[in-house]
Each structure stands twice: as structure tokens, then as C-alpha cells.
Design an enzyme around this catalytic site. Structure first.
Site, PDB file in Angstrom:
ATOM      1  N   PHE A   1       0.828  -1.223   0.000  1.00 20.89           N
ATOM      2  CA  PHE A   1       0.000   0.000   0.000  1.00 20.89           C
ATOM      3  C   PHE A   1       0.862   1.273   0.000  1.00 20.89           C
TER       4      PHE A   1
ATOM      5  N   ASP B   1      10.558  -6.719  -3.506  1.00 21.63           N
ATOM      6  CA  ASP B   1       9.337  -7.120  -2.810  1.00 21.63           C
ATOM      7  C   ASP B   1       9.145  -8.622  -3.001  1.00 21.63           C
TER       8      ASP B   1
ATOM      9  N   ALA C   1       9.163  -2.646   3.581  1.00 22.60           N
ATOM     10  CA  ALA C   1       8.700  -4.045   3.588  1.00 22.60           C
ATOM     11  C   ALA C   1       8.486  -4.551   5.006  1.00 22.60           C
TER      12      ALA C   1
ATOM     13  N   THR D   1       6.099   2.744  12.898  1.00 23.19           N
ATOM     14  CA  THR D   1       4.705   2.985  13.254  1.00 23.19           C
ATOM     15  C   THR D   1       4.560   3.595  14.640  1.00 23.19           C
ATOM     16  N   ASP D   2       3.456   4.298  14.849  1.00 30.16           N
ATOM     17  CA  ASP D   2       3.161   4.821  16.194  1.00 30.16           C
ATOM     18  C   ASP D   2       2.784   3.696  17.160  1.00 30.16           C
ATOM     19  N   GLU D   3       2.479   2.492  16.615  1.00 31.82           N
ATOM     20  CA  GLU D   3       2.049   1.396  17.498  1.00 31.82           C
ATOM     21  C   GLU D   3       3.143   0.947  18.447  1.00 31.82           C
TER      22      GLU D   3
ATOM     23  N   TYR E   1       2.803  -7.732  16.091  1.00 38.27           N
ATOM     24  CA  TYR E   1       3.195  -6.808  15.012  1.00 38.27           C
ATOM     25  C   TYR E   1       3.998  -5.635  15.570  1.00 38.27           C
ATOM     26  N   SER E   2       3.435  -4.934  16.572  1.00 37.75           N
ATOM     27  CA  SER E   2       4.122  -3.724  17.041  1.00 37.75           C
ATOM     28  C   SER E   2       5.424  -4.077  17.758  1.00 37.75           C
ATOM     29  N   ALA E   3       5.442  -5.259  18.418  1.00 32.67           N
ATOM     30  CA  ALA E   3       6.698  -5.675  19.071  1.00 32.67           C
ATOM     31  C   ALA E   3       7.778  -5.929  18.025  1.00 32.67           C
TER      32      ALA E   3
ATOM     33  N   LYS F   1       7.963  -4.506  15.069  1.00 30.43           N
ATOM     34  CA  LYS F   1       8.377  -3.194  14.529  1.00 30.43           C
ATOM     35  C   LYS F   1       9.279  -2.482  15.542  1.00 30.43           C
TER      36      LYS F   1
ATOM     37  N   ILE G   1     -17.286  -3.776  13.431  1.00 36.51           N
ATOM     38  CA  ILE G   1     -16.639  -2.832  14.355  1.00 36.51           C
ATOM     39  C   ILE G   1     -16.245  -3.611  15.606  1.00 36.51           C
TER      40      ILE G   1
ATOM     41  N   ARG H   1     -10.681  -7.107  19.388  1.00 39.65           N
ATOM     42  CA  ARG H   1      -9.313  -7.576  19.106  1.00 39.65           C
ATOM     43  C   ARG H   1      -8.595  -7.773  20.450  1.00 39.65           C
TER      44      ARG H   1
ATOM     45  N   HIS I   1      -6.246  -4.866  22.292  1.00 39.13           N
ATOM     46  CA  HIS I   1      -6.575  -3.719  21.424  1.00 39.13           C
ATOM     47  C   HIS I   1      -6.127  -2.395  22.060  1.00 39.13           C
TER      48      HIS I   1
HETATM   49  P1  NAD Z   1       1.480  -3.657   3.207  1.00 34.68           P
HETATM   50  O1  NAD Z   1       1.192  -4.868   4.012  1.00 34.68           O
HETATM   51  O2  NAD Z   1       0.423  -3.065   2.355  1.00 34.68           O
HETATM   52  O3  NAD Z   1       2.728  -3.930   2.240  1.00 34.68           O
HETATM   53  C1  NAD Z   1       3.884  -4.587   2.686  1.00 34.68           C
HETATM   54  C2  NAD Z   1       4.713  -4.942   1.464  1.00 34.68           C
HETATM   55  O4  NAD Z   1       5.924  -5.564   1.933  1.00 34.68           O
HETATM   56  C3  NAD Z   1       4.032  -5.941   0.536  1.00 34.68           C
HETATM   57  O5  NAD Z   1       4.216  -5.551  -0.805  1.00 34.68           O
HETATM   58  C4  NAD Z   1       4.747  -7.256   0.819  1.00 34.68           C
HETATM   59  O6  NAD Z   1       4.782  -8.138  -0.290  1.00 34.68           O
HETATM   60  C5  NAD Z   1       6.140  -6.762   1.197  1.00 34.68           C
HETATM   61  N1  NAD Z   1       6.864  -7.711   2.070  1.00 34.68           N
HETATM   62  C6  NAD Z   1       6.427  -8.247   3.230  1.00 34.68           C
HETATM   63  N2  NAD Z   1       7.361  -9.067   3.725  1.00 34.68           N
HETATM   64  C7  NAD Z   1       8.408  -9.039   2.866  1.00 34.68           C
HETATM   65  C8  NAD Z   1       9.659  -9.678   2.836  1.00 34.68           C
HETATM   66  N3  NAD Z   1      10.033 -10.533   3.792  1.00 34.68           N
HETATM   67  N4  NAD Z   1      10.504  -9.420   1.809  1.00 34.68           N
HETATM   68  C9  NAD Z   1      10.136  -8.553   0.816  1.00 34.68           C
HETATM   69  N5  NAD Z   1       8.950  -7.935   0.779  1.00 34.68           N
HETATM   70  C10 NAD Z   1       8.085  -8.173   1.795  1.00 34.68           C
HETATM   71  O7  NAD Z   1       2.054  -2.594   4.231  1.00 34.68           O
HETATM   72  P2  NAD Z   1       1.862  -1.017   4.287  1.00 34.68           P
HETATM   73  O8  NAD Z   1       0.581  -0.722   4.954  1.00 34.68           O
HETATM   74  O9  NAD Z   1       2.150  -0.454   2.956  1.00 34.68           O
HETATM   75  O10 NAD Z   1       3.029  -0.633   5.307  1.00 34.68           O
HETATM   76  C11 NAD Z   1       4.339  -0.344   4.824  1.00 34.68           C
HETATM   77  C12 NAD Z   1       5.230  -0.042   6.005  1.00 34.68           C
HETATM   78  O11 NAD Z   1       4.698   1.050   6.726  1.00 34.68           O
HETATM   79  C13 NAD Z   1       5.365  -1.184   7.002  1.00 34.68           C
HETATM   80  O12 NAD Z   1       6.691  -1.206   7.470  1.00 34.68           O
HETATM   81  C14 NAD Z   1       4.415  -0.805   8.129  1.00 34.68           C
HETATM   82  O13 NAD Z   1       4.845  -1.338   9.359  1.00 34.68           O
HETATM   83  C15 NAD Z   1       4.540   0.696   8.101  1.00 34.68           C
HETATM   84  N6  NAD Z   1       3.370   1.433   8.591  1.00 34.68           N
HETATM   85  C16 NAD Z   1       2.143   1.244   8.003  1.00 34.68           C
HETATM   86  C17 NAD Z   1       1.050   2.011   8.431  1.00 34.68           C
HETATM   87  C18 NAD Z   1      -0.305   1.861   7.808  1.00 34.68           C
HETATM   88  O14 NAD Z   1      -1.246   2.525   8.276  1.00 34.68           O
HETATM   89  N7  NAD Z   1      -0.491   1.062   6.783  1.00 34.68           N
HETATM   90  C19 NAD Z   1       1.215   2.930   9.466  1.00 34.68           C
HETATM   91  C20 NAD Z   1       2.477   3.051  10.082  1.00 34.68           C
HETATM   92  C21 NAD Z   1       3.552   2.331   9.601  1.00 34.68           C
HETATM   93  O1  DAU Z   2      -1.051   3.033  13.758  1.00 34.18           O
HETATM   94  C1  DAU Z   2      -0.335   2.593  12.643  1.00 34.18           C
HETATM   95  C2  DAU Z   2      -0.789   1.202  12.256  1.00 34.18           C
HETATM   96  O2  DAU Z   2      -2.064   1.346  11.644  1.00 34.18           O
HETATM   97  C3  DAU Z   2       0.182   0.496  11.319  1.00 34.18           C
HETATM   98  O3  DAU Z   2       1.399   0.295  11.963  1.00 34.18           O
HETATM   99  C4  DAU Z   2      -0.397  -0.850  10.852  1.00 34.18           C
HETATM  100  O4  DAU Z   2       0.462  -1.424   9.878  1.00 34.18           O
HETATM  101  C5  DAU Z   2      -1.754  -0.582  10.226  1.00 34.18           C
HETATM  102  O5  DAU Z   2      -2.351  -1.819   9.869  1.00 34.18           O
HETATM  103  C6  DAU Z   2      -2.656   0.151  11.207  1.00 34.18           C
HETATM  104  O6  DAU Z   2      -2.968  -0.684  12.356  1.00 34.18           O
HETATM  105  P1  DAU Z   2      -4.413  -0.703  13.026  1.00 34.18           P
HETATM  106  O7  DAU Z   2      -4.575  -1.981  13.746  1.00 34.18           O
HETATM  107  O8  DAU Z   2      -4.662   0.550  13.775  1.00 34.18           O
HETATM  108  O9  DAU Z   2      -5.315  -0.652  11.674  1.00 34.18           O
HETATM  109  P2  DAU Z   2      -6.647  -1.428  11.297  1.00 34.18           P
HETATM  110  O10 DAU Z   2      -7.144  -0.812  10.040  1.00 34.18           O
HETATM  111  O11 DAU Z   2      -6.480  -2.906  11.334  1.00 34.18           O
HETATM  112  O12 DAU Z   2      -7.629  -1.026  12.486  1.00 34.18           O
HETATM  113  C7  DAU Z   2      -7.952   0.329  12.727  1.00 34.18           C
HETATM  114  C8  DAU Z   2      -8.901   0.358  13.927  1.00 34.18           C
HETATM  115  O13 DAU Z   2     -10.152  -0.228  13.534  1.00 34.18           O
HETATM  116  C9  DAU Z   2      -8.428  -0.459  15.105  1.00 34.18           C
HETATM  117  O14 DAU Z   2      -8.848   0.195  16.301  1.00 34.18           O
HETATM  118  C10 DAU Z   2      -9.146  -1.780  14.960  1.00 34.18           C
HETATM  119  C11 DAU Z   2     -10.456  -1.374  14.319  1.00 34.18           C
HETATM  120  N1  DAU Z   2     -11.058  -2.367  13.408  1.00 34.18           N
HETATM  121  C12 DAU Z   2     -10.275  -2.936  12.462  1.00 34.18           C
HETATM  122  C13 DAU Z   2     -10.794  -3.844  11.560  1.00 34.18           C
HETATM  123  C14 DAU Z   2      -9.925  -4.508  10.520  1.00 34.18           C
HETATM  124  C15 DAU Z   2     -12.418  -2.642  13.487  1.00 34.18           C
HETATM  125  O15 DAU Z   2     -13.140  -2.101  14.345  1.00 34.18           O
HETATM  126  N2  DAU Z   2     -12.936  -3.543  12.588  1.00 34.18           N
HETATM  127  C16 DAU Z   2     -12.183  -4.165  11.638  1.00 34.18           C
HETATM  128  O16 DAU Z   2     -12.733  -5.015  10.876  1.00 34.18           O
END
Ligand code: NAD
Ligand code: DAU
Length: 339
Positions: A11, A33, A80, A123-125, A150-152, A154, A206, A275, A278
Site C-alpha cells: 500500500f 518485494d 517491507a 509505526t506509532d504502534e 506486530y508492534s513488538a 516493529k 466494528i 481484538r 486492542h
Molecule cells: P502492506 O502490508 O500493504 O505492504 C507490505 C509490502 O511488503 C508488501 O508488498 C509485501 O509483499 C512486502 N513484504 C512483506 N514481507 C516481505 C519480505 N520478507 N521481503 C520482501 N517484501 C516483503 O504494508 P503497508 O501498509 O504499505 O506498510 C508499509 C510499512 O509502513 C510497514 O513497514 C508498516 O509497518 C509501516 N506502517 C504502516 C502504516 C499503515 O497505516 N499502513 C502505518 C504506520 C507504519
Molecule cells: O497506527 C499505525 C498502524 O495502523 C500500522 O502500523 C499498521 O500497519 C496498520 O495496519 C494500522 O494498524 P491498526 O490496527 O490501527 O489498523 P486497522 O485498520 O487494522 O484497524 C484500525 C482500527 O479499527 C483499530 O482500532 C481496529 C479497528 N477495526 C479494524 C478492523 C480490521 C475494526 O473495528 N474492525 C475491523 O474489521
């Protein structure tokens, strides 16, 4: 400049590659990737023949594959990771492998090939959870207190990145950002799951009481922040990036999505089992990046959410292909028992 982007088919990584080639037309990018379930090469279809862009399918834990690409670049931007909290509860092992060992493999390669500039996306997590109805926010000095596998994982990767700066002088920067949303967001995450379920006539799950709070950041604002940290950030420093100035609960986010999509919230939402572990509330103090680098979010939440909804309406084939694949088995495992 020659960049290595890891996880560029995901993403944020794919949004970042599009952003960078648009804003730095003289640069070249290698995208490494593994194409896990979350990696989608379709996200980059429009640039697949661009001479500035090369794709390498490999695991960042594969030392030889990493070494080959690292030797060719000036800068590594490391996205990644396994990124979904719920999947880390179902199966933590791959999170430790990719997020900890993968980061270690990249850092070692960067250090052995002339101390290559390394920007780590985190991440902020890693900071844990804040209390509801307080003004507390996460900042660069908040102690680490991760709660999910996950957060551990990261947090572990962040510590390794800092250790490579302190011990080996690797020129690193780290950004800890909040919840991104926008185009190409995998529909397992709350916002794209809600939008696509509503389009399909399904209910929006939710968790718990729905009063959890996340800090929502439009992905383009995030890409611009990373660009500024790469260009002007101080080596060895961390920058927190967030998008909101007031709290919005998950329930309110789903209510707003329902309003923007013209459906009734009561009929569309379904409260399900919470979750485990959570985190109650996230909020980011992004004053350091604003003060030092002049960054602030340019997109307000409601407008960016409308654009995102429109993107999912315009790109049904993109997410329908995802939702009809491996995703279905995951969805059943994650949601059926909890309803
Ligand atoms: P995502 O899950 O959409 O994409 C992760 C990508 O990494 C995928 O294309 C996957 O194929 C690749 N990947 C995973 N493991 C791999 C490996 N071992 N070798 C090579 N490629 C690999 O993730 P995202 O939401 O785009 O997040 C990207 C980064 O940002 C992550 O490090 C995540 O922790 C961080 N982050 C995400 C969010 C969020 O809200 N999505 C917020 C804070 C931080
Ligand atoms: O804060 C940054 C993080 O945000 C990133 O590090 C993670 O990679 C990213 O996945 C995201 O984590 P969250 O767990 O916060 O995102 P998610 O979209 O899974 O959930 C957002 C909130 O919504 C959380 O409080 C859980 C809740 N939720 C999530 C899902 C999937 C629901 O209530 N229903 C759902 O079906």
C-alpha cells in the site's frame, strides 16, 4: 539518486514509488518485494515499462538477493513488513522473520557496502496506547511499549536501526507514523474494508465498543513527509508523523463513511468481538517535523476520505480480485467466529 525501495508493491510503498518518480523525475528506483498476500504488482502497472523503475521479486531476509540490489543504490527506503495486527495475532512467526530479520539483513548489507543511507518506516504502534479523553500524544520521546506481535516486531526493527547508527555510524533516519489511508490500501484494514463491504452490500465489522481512536494520515501526506526527512532530516533522528488534530473514534469513522456513501449506519455496522490487546487510543504530536522540516498534513480527513471512497468506486476490479483470492479464507477465519 538511485533508490532501493523495499515493499514497494504494498500500500504505502507503491504510493511512495508513484510519488517519488513524479516529484524526482531524474532518480531511479529498484523495488524489492517478496509479493506476499499484501504485495500487488498491479499497483505499479502504469510504470512497469518506465526505464527509471526496476522490480526484483525477493525476500528481504535473503542475504544474497539483498546484497545484489544494495550494491547498486545510494539510498534505502525500507517499507517491507508484515503490517496487519490481526494477522500477527493469528500467526506471529512471519512478523518476527520479515520485520526483525528482514530489517537486520538490510542493515548489515547497507553497512558492509559503504554505509548506505537508510530510511526506516515505522509505526506509532510501538508506543503502546493512550487513555481516552486525555490530551496525551505520542512523540519522539515517548517510551516504547508495544502490545501486539506486530508492534513488538516493529519496535525490534526500530531498535536495530538505532543500534546500527550508534554502533556503526550507519546514516539512518526513522519515521513513526500513524494509520495511513488512501488508494491501494489492502481491504483487510478498517477503512478499505468498510468502503468495499458497503459497496458489496455487506456489513462493516466494528471491534468491541467502537470507541477506539486512531490518528488518520492520508498516504500522500505521509510520502511527502518521508521525502522531507530523506532530504532534510538530521541523521540518527526519529520523526513522528500524524494527520489529525482531534480525536475521531472508529465508530465515528464508520459513521462518516456511511454518510459519504449514502447508507444508514445502524443497518450497515455490526459490533463484533474485540481484538485481543486492542490499543485504546493513538494520537501523534507532529510538532518536531513541522518545526524542523516545515511539514504538516495538507489533506483534511473528510475530503481525503471522499477521494478514497471515489478511488474504490473507480477501481472495483482491483479490490474485487483481492477479495476473491486468499483473502476469503482469512476473512472467514478472522470474522466468522467473532460475529
Ligand atoms: P502492506 O502490508 O500493504 O505492504 C507490505 C509490502 O511488503 C508488501 O508488498 C509485501 O509483499 C512486502 N513484504 C512483506 N514481507 C516481505 C519480505 N520478507 N521481503 C520482501 N517484501 C516483503 O504494508 P503497508 O501498509 O504499505 O506498510 C508499509 C510499512 O509502513 C510497514 O513497514 C508498516 O509497518 C509501516 N506502517 C504502516 C502504516 C499503515 O497505516 N499502513 C502505518 C504506520 C507504519
Ligand atoms: O497506527 C499505525 C498502524 O495502523 C500500522 O502500523 C499498521 O500497519 C496498520 O495496519 C494500522 O494498524 P491498526 O490496527 O490501527 O489498523 P486497522 O485498520 O487494522 O484497524 C484500525 C482500527 O479499527 C483499530 O482500532 C481496529 C479497528 N477495526 C479494524 C478492523 C480490521 C475494526 O473495528 N474492525 C475491523 O474489521
Amino acid at each position: 539518486m538511485k533508490l532501493l525501495v523495499t515493499g514497494g508493491a504494498g500500500f504505502i510503498g507503491s504510493n511512495f514509488i508513484h510519488y517519488w518518480l513524479r516529484t524526482h523525475p531524474e532518480d531511479t528506483i529498484i523495488n524489492i518485494d517478496k509479493l506476499t498476500y499484501a504485495g500487488n504488482i498491479e499497483n505499479l502497472a502504469s510504470i512497469q515499462d518506465d526505464p527509471r523503475y526496476t522490480f526484483v521479486k525477493a525476500d528481504i531476509c535473503d542475504k544474497n538477493a539483498v546484497e545484489k540490489v544494495v550494491k547498486q543504490v545510494d539510498l534505502i527506503v525500507h517499507f517491507a513488513a508484515e503490517s496487519h495486527v490481526d494477522r500477527s495475532i493469528l500467526d506471529p512467526e512471519v512478523f518476527v522473520k520479515s520485520n526483525v530479520m528482514g530489517t537486520y539483513t538490510l542493515l548489515e548489507s547497507a553497512r558492509k557496502n559503504g554505509n548506505i543511507r537508510f530510511h526506516h518506516i515505522s509505526t506509532d504502534e510501538v508506543f503502546g496506547a493512550l487513555k481516552l479523553n486525555t490530551r496525551a500524544k505520542f512523540s519522539e520521546v515517548t517510551p516504547y511499549d508495544p502490545h501486539s506481535p506486530y508492534s513488538a516486531s516493529k519496535a525490534g526493527s526500530d531498535h536495530l536501526v538505532r543500534a546500527y547508527f550508534d554502533t556503526f555510524g550507519l546514516p539512518v533516519t526513522i519515521t513513526n507514523c500513524s494509520n495511513n489511508f488512501g488508494p491501494y490500501h489492502f481491504p483487510e484494514k478498517m477503512i478499505p474494508l468498510a468502503i468495499t463491504n458497503i459497496i458489496e452490500g455487506l456489513q462493516v465489522p466494528i471491534y468491541g465498543d467502537g470507541l477506539y481512536v486512531r490518528d488518520w494520515l492520508y498516504v500522500e501526506d505521509h510520502c511527502r513527509a518521508v521525502d522531507m526527512v530523506i532530504g532534510k532530516g538530521t541523521i540518527g533522528q526519529t520523526y513522528c508523523i500524524g494527520g489529525m488534530s482531534k480525536d475521531v473514534s472508529n465508530k465515528e469513522v464508520v459513521q462518516l463513511i456511511c454518510e459519504l456513501m449514502g447508507v444508514d449506519f445502524e443497518a450497515s455496522a455490526k459490533y463484533i468481538k474485540d481484538r485481543p490487546g486492542h490499543d485504546r487510543r493513538y494520537a501523534i504530536d507532529w510538532s518536531k517535523i513541522k518545526k524542523e522540516l516545515g511539514w504538516e498534513p495538507q489533506h483534511d480527513f473528510k475530503t481525503a476520505l471522499s477521494h478514497t471512497i471515489q478511488w474504490y468506486r473507480d477501481n472495483e476490479s482491483w479490490w474485487k480480485r483481492i477479495k476473491s483470492g486468499e483473502y476469503r479464507a482469512y476473512y472467514q477465519k478472522q470474522y466468522q467466529a467473532k460475529s
